[in-house]
Design a protein around this motif. Structure first.
Motif, short mmCIF file in Angstrom:
data_model
loop_
_atom_site.label_atom_id
_atom_site.label_comp_id
_atom_site.label_asym_id
_atom_site.label_seq_id
_atom_site.Cartn_x
_atom_site.Cartn_y
_atom_site.Cartn_z
N ALA A 194 41.25 32.26 48.48
CA ALA A 194 41.14 33.59 47.88
C ALA A 194 40.30 34.50 48.77
CB ALA A 194 40.50 33.48 46.50
N GLU A 195 40.49 35.81 48.58
CA GLU A 195 39.78 36.80 49.37
C GLU A 195 38.62 37.40 48.57
OE1 GLU A 195 40.10 38.02 52.44
OE2 GLU A 195 41.80 36.77 53.03
N PRO A 196 37.51 37.76 49.24
CA PRO A 196 36.50 38.56 48.55
C PRO A 196 37.12 39.86 48.03
CG PRO A 196 35.66 37.75 50.66
CD PRO A 196 37.13 37.43 50.62
N PHE A 197 36.67 40.30 46.89
CA PHE A 197 37.11 41.52 46.23
C PHE A 197 38.45 41.40 45.52
CE2 PHE A 197 34.09 42.93 49.48
CZ PHE A 197 33.16 43.56 48.68
N ASP A 198 38.98 40.17 45.39
CA ASP A 198 40.06 39.94 44.44
C ASP A 198 39.44 39.85 43.05
OD1 ASP A 198 41.89 39.80 46.48
OD2 ASP A 198 42.01 37.61 46.50
N ASP A 199 39.93 40.64 42.09
CA ASP A 199 39.37 40.60 40.74
C ASP A 199 39.95 39.41 39.99
OD1 ASP A 199 38.01 42.87 41.37
OD2 ASP A 199 39.35 44.24 40.33
N ASP A 200 39.41 38.21 40.27
CA ASP A 200 39.97 36.97 39.74
C ASP A 200 38.94 36.13 38.99
OD1 ASP A 200 38.41 36.30 41.89
OD2 ASP A 200 40.05 35.51 43.12
N ASN A 201 37.78 36.73 38.68
CA ASN A 201 36.69 36.02 37.99
C ASN A 201 36.13 34.86 38.81
OD1 ASN A 201 36.92 37.77 35.85
ND2 ASN A 201 38.04 36.35 34.54
N VAL A 202 36.38 34.88 40.10
CA VAL A 202 35.86 33.86 41.02
C VAL A 202 35.02 34.56 42.08
CG1 VAL A 202 36.45 32.09 42.71
CG2 VAL A 202 37.83 32.34 40.64
N SER A 203 33.79 34.09 42.28
CA SER A 203 32.90 34.70 43.26
C SER A 203 33.14 34.07 44.63
CB SER A 203 31.45 34.53 42.84
OG SER A 203 31.19 35.25 41.64
N VAL A 204 33.63 34.87 45.56
CA VAL A 204 34.03 34.37 46.88
C VAL A 204 33.22 35.07 47.96
CG1 VAL A 204 35.94 34.15 48.52
CG2 VAL A 204 36.37 33.92 46.06
N LEU A 205 32.74 34.29 48.93
CA LEU A 205 32.06 34.82 50.10
C LEU A 205 32.88 34.47 51.33
CD1 LEU A 205 29.80 34.19 47.86
CD2 LEU A 205 28.19 34.21 49.78
N GLY A 206 33.10 35.43 52.23
CA GLY A 206 33.89 35.12 53.41
C GLY A 206 33.93 36.26 54.41
N PHE A 207 34.51 35.98 55.56
CA PHE A 207 34.70 36.98 56.59
C PHE A 207 35.95 37.81 56.30
CE2 PHE A 207 32.27 33.85 59.19
CZ PHE A 207 31.26 34.69 59.63
N GLN A 208 35.89 39.08 56.64
CA GLN A 208 37.05 39.96 56.65
C GLN A 208 36.90 40.90 57.83
OE1 GLN A 208 37.22 41.87 52.77
NE2 GLN A 208 38.61 40.31 51.98
N ASN A 209 38.01 41.27 58.44
CA ASN A 209 37.97 42.13 59.61
C ASN A 209 38.15 43.59 59.20
OD1 ASN A 209 37.82 42.81 62.34
ND2 ASN A 209 40.05 42.75 62.58
N HIS A 210 37.10 44.40 59.40
CA HIS A 210 37.13 45.81 59.04
C HIS A 210 36.61 46.65 60.22
CE1 HIS A 210 38.14 45.31 54.77
NE2 HIS A 210 37.33 44.27 54.79
#
Length: 333
Positions: free
Chosen positions: A91-107
């Motif tokens: 899963a990706e950070p900032f998906d509204d899925d009730n799961v707290s996710v930490l990770g890299f994203q390229n911005h």
């Protein structure tokens, strides 16, 4: 439950280099109709790590650094909050899925943002339902024990972002200067939650400072914390009128600890919690050393037209409550 996503204040990098005592702010700030603070209401907060890394940092390396950063906050003896790593996820950070996710994203478009924290919250109770953090892989990152002068220290930025994850905003306990090429350079800071990073290779923000400890302890107090600590309450005024957004710091001359707050209403009222009992020097100053947007969602309303002013008497913080209210009367610039 009514819920919405709030993007937490990001760690901002100065151009060419890299990076809210209540100077700590409890989220959300300046949001009429919402609860005064956001916080987790479960005894153990579960989190996931994204199952991908970046060059030089594997997913396992990333998870280990995040676990150390969570442990830094969990180890505060005057706070009661715990975390549990659940596993890796696609899963990706900032998906509204009730799961707290930490990770890299390229911005790469976010050229001054090292990382950011977002929330899914109950807007009635202020309970955090989900909080995600991304770290911008457009920047070079390091997990070296002593830091890498060419890269940003992942653990330092993680400790900062997890402060947001807990419900803390930015601290203004720091000094910066504008760079000729744009952005700000940090001259010094007295809080991990200061919004501008110290720069590449610096690992200083792996360790919490008194303002950070006071902030998390105020949100998640361990049994007896409020009975052992004191609160400063008062107003900042100019010509008898309250000032919104004044930064008010309490300095403990015995320990050297700085803990601060902001005036958060038009009456100029402030509250600084988590003070050690005893004398404190009180200083009010304008928020003119950093971007106001880093602290408040309504920057145009913040008053910075006044001089730095010390309260004319020492404030004696009592144990187990608030001292007598006082007013710091400032003058226009």
């Amino acid at each position: 439950m009514r819920a919405f996503t709030l993007v937490g204040v990001a760690v901002v990098a100065v151009a060419v280099a890299a990076q809210e005592v209540h100077a700590y702010i409890h989220f959300p700030t300046g949001s009429p109709g919402y609860p005064p603070v956001l916080l987790w209401k479960r005894p153990r907060v579960r989190w996931f790590a994204a199952n991908r890394g970046v060059p030089g940092i594997s997913a396992s390396d990333f998870q280990a650094v995040m676990a150390r950063a969570f442990a830094t906050w969990e180890a505060v003896p005057t706070a009661s909050i715990a975390f549990q790593f659940v596993g890796f996820t696609g899963a990706e950070p900032f998906d509204d899925d009730n799961v707290s996710v930490l990770g890299f994203q390229n911005h790469p478009d976010m050229e001054r943002v090292l990382g950011a924290t977002g929330f899914l919250i109950d807007t009635i109770t202020g309970e955090i339902v989900e909080s995600d953090i991304f770290f911008n892989s457009a920047f070079p990152w390091s997990i070296a024990a002593q830091g890498d002068p060419a890269r940003f220290d992942l653990e330092s930025v993680a400790v900062h972002e997890i402060g947001h994850f807990l419900g803390l905003g930015h601290s203004a306990l720091g000094e910066t200067e504008m760079r000729p090429e744009g952005g700000r350079r940090v001259l010094g800071s007295a809080a991990v939650m200061f919004p501008v990073a110290l720069g590449r290779g610096i690992t200083h923000d792996r360790e919490l400072q008194p303002d950070d400890v006071a902030g998390v302890s105020d949100l998640y107090p361990e049994a007896g914390f409020r009975e052992r600590s004191g609160v400063a309450r008062g107003r900042v005024t100019r010509n008898g009128t309250g000032i919104l957004g004044a930064h008010v710091a309490a300095f403990n001359p015995e320990t050297g600890a700085l803990i601060a707050a902001f005036t958060l209403n038009n009456d100029g009222e402030f509250q600084i919690a988590g003070l050690a009992p005893g004398p404190h020097v009180i200083r009010a100053e304008p928020l003119d050393d950093a971007d106001v947007e880093s602290f408040f969602g309504r920057p145009g309303a913040i008053d910075i037209d006044f001089l730095v002013t010390f309260h004319d008497r020492l404030f004696i913080a009592p144990a187990g409550g608030a001292g007598e209210r006082f007013t710091v009367a400032v003058r226009p610039k």
